[in-house]
Design an enzyme around this catalytic site. Structure first.
Site, PDB file in Angstrom:
ATOM      1  N   GLU A 163      64.069  64.545  45.740  1.00 41.64           N
ATOM      2  CA  GLU A 163      63.738  65.716  44.908  1.00 41.64           C
ATOM      3  C   GLU A 163      65.039  66.232  44.332  1.00 41.64           C
ATOM      4  O   GLU A 163      65.513  67.305  44.671  1.00 41.64           O
ATOM      5  CB  GLU A 163      63.004  66.802  45.703  1.00 41.64           C
ATOM      6  N   HIS A 196      67.378  66.963  41.031  1.00 36.35           N
ATOM      7  CA  HIS A 196      67.109  67.300  39.634  1.00 36.35           C
ATOM      8  C   HIS A 196      68.326  67.194  38.731  1.00 36.35           C
ATOM      9  O   HIS A 196      69.458  67.358  39.167  1.00 36.35           O
ATOM     10  CB  HIS A 196      66.551  68.712  39.556  1.00 36.35           C
ATOM     11  N   PHE A 225      67.748  81.138  38.242  1.00 34.83           N
ATOM     12  CA  PHE A 225      67.999  80.791  39.643  1.00 34.83           C
ATOM     13  C   PHE A 225      69.492  80.619  39.925  1.00 34.83           C
ATOM     14  O   PHE A 225      69.867  80.277  41.043  1.00 34.83           O
ATOM     15  CB  PHE A 225      67.264  79.497  40.019  1.00 34.83           C
ATOM     16  N   HIS A 267      55.711  69.248  42.131  1.00 35.83           N
ATOM     17  CA  HIS A 267      56.876  70.108  42.356  1.00 35.83           C
ATOM     18  C   HIS A 267      56.542  71.561  42.008  1.00 35.83           C
ATOM     19  O   HIS A 267      55.761  71.814  41.102  1.00 35.83           O
ATOM     20  CB  HIS A 267      58.052  69.606  41.495  1.00 35.83           C
ATOM     21  N   ASP A 314      67.080  68.537  47.229  1.00 36.35           N
ATOM     22  CA  ASP A 314      66.726  69.519  46.189  1.00 36.35           C
ATOM     23  C   ASP A 314      67.983  69.923  45.423  1.00 36.35           C
ATOM     24  O   ASP A 314      68.143  71.056  45.010  1.00 36.35           O
ATOM     25  CB  ASP A 314      66.011  70.767  46.740  1.00 36.35           C
TER      26      ASP A 314
HETATM   27  C1  GRE Z   1      63.604  73.560  42.847  1.00 33.97           C
HETATM   28  O1  GRE Z   1      63.713  72.761  41.939  1.00 33.97           O
HETATM   29  O2  GRE Z   1      62.996  73.264  43.872  1.00 33.97           O
HETATM   30  C2  GRE Z   1      64.222  74.921  42.702  1.00 33.97           C
HETATM   31  C3  GRE Z   1      64.352  75.476  41.436  1.00 33.97           C
HETATM   32  C4  GRE Z   1      64.952  76.740  41.326  1.00 33.97           C
HETATM   33  C5  GRE Z   1      65.376  77.404  42.461  1.00 33.97           C
HETATM   34  C6  GRE Z   1      65.218  76.850  43.700  1.00 33.97           C
HETATM   35  C7  GRE Z   1      64.635  75.607  43.838  1.00 33.97           C
HETATM   36  O3  GRE Z   1      63.931  74.810  40.352  1.00 33.97           O
HETATM   37  O4  GRE Z   1      64.474  75.073  45.062  1.00 33.97           O
HETATM   38 ZN    ZN Z   2      63.105  70.917  43.420  1.00 33.84          ZN
END
Ligand code: GRE
Ligand code: ZN
Length: 325
Positions: A8, A10, A23, A163, A286
């Protein structure tokens, strides 16, 4: 543990980068760098902490938050082409999940097919419901128009990673005055768990028994609640009230897989392993919202058997995604 696989993880492209800014808090500059970067800081952190391979996916909510269907299709394509380029540069370190324009189920199926067959991707990662036509619209994928899409996904034999994203403002009354619960601390899990239960209750997995869905964050709370979700007040023996044939637990144990993304807590991992079985739990970080160092230091020392660590850290992912490493 060396040779870990994480799934997971990104990245962003310029048109989707801004979605992650809320975030970023006081570290946006660094988060922005970590999202855009694939081959530099990310790779060095992977090397340092024994992560051999990342299956990369676009940031959130990205494609799902583009109400204009044509634009959603175009940006998904752009993201997937960029991802394929990163995979080509380092095929032993990066694999990919397709971003999909779920606004148009047919286009989503076509893009998934292109990504798997032509770009070598191993599944899809979709950020919850899609806004279609208007920012106030939230469409969930248990809806009947998505059945052909799911059939395609099942036929391709690739997992679908559901997700999180935040609920729309119209759905956040319950959080009013308590915004701290939005995002990863609560609302992501609540939103995603309900979406997963909608898929289950709708009978999707009776129609597509081989379809496999991945949930992050050790199952978005579902493992801890699974017994009660299937509870029908014992002595009353009421039949369940959804179209699916079996118990929720049945589908959860046959059609779902979980990752440790952003949930680096051993009792929660053991609870998830107990509910779903060790063969359906996989290590993830993550990145870049979470830290490769923290995730790895926790997982490498977590109090589980070495056999389980090898399955969760590496072997389960190789099997599920048919990775050639
Ligand atoms: C995620 O992609 O899981 C994520 C966000 C933004 C903040 C925290 C987070 O996209 O875990
Ligand atoms: Zn994520």
């Amino acid at each position: 543990m060396q040779g870990k696989i994480a799934l997971e993880e990104h990245f962003a492209i310029p048109p989707t980068l801004g979605d992650s800014k809320v975030f970023g808090g006081n570290v946006w500059q660094e988060l922005e760098h970590r999202l855009i970067d694939v081959q530099d800081t990310r790779l060095r952190e992977m090397d340092k902490h024994g992560v051999e391979l990342m299956i990369l996916s676009l940031n959130a909510p990205a494609i799902q938050a583009i109400p204009d269907t044509k634009e959603a299709i175009a940006i998904a394509r752009q993201a997937n082409d960029a991802l394929a380029e990163h995979m080509r540069k380092r095929p032993t370190r990066f694999a990919g999940f397709a971003a999909l324009p779920m606004q148009d189920p047919e286009a989503a199926a076509a893009e998934l097919t292109r990504c798997v067959k032509e770009l070598g991707m191993v599944g899809a990662l979709v950020n919850g419901f899609s806004q279609i036509g208007s920012p106030d619209n939230a469409t969930y994928y248990d809806a009947p128009q998505y059945r052909p899409f799911w059939k395609t996904c099942e036929a391709l034999g690739v997992p679908f990673y559901l997700h999180p994203r935040n609920p729309l403002p119209v759905g956040t009354k319950i959080y009013e005055g308590h915004n701290w619960m939005l995002g990863p601390n609560w609302a992501f899990a609540a939103e995603t768990a309900v979406h997963a239960l909608r898929l289950i209750g709708s009978g999707l997995f009776d129609e597509c028994p081989k379809l496999q869905v991945v949930l992050g964050h050790l199952g978005e709370g579902i493992p801890a609640l699974l017994w009660r979700i299937d509870g029908r007040n014992g002595w009353m023996q009421e039949p369940h009230r959804y179209p699916a044939k079996q118990s929720v637990g049945h589908y959860f144990r046959n059609n779902f897989h979980l990752t440790t993304s952003g949930n680096f807590h051993t009792p929660s991992m053991i609870g998830a392993m107990t509910e779903i079985g060790v063969d359906r739990v996989m290590f993830s970080i993550d990145w870049p919202f979470e830290d490769t160092c923290q995730a790895s230091q926790w997982f490498d020392k977590a109090e589980i058997s070495e056999a389980d660590r090898k399955k969760i850290g590496r072997d389960n992912a190789i099997k599920l995604f048919k990775l050639k490493i």
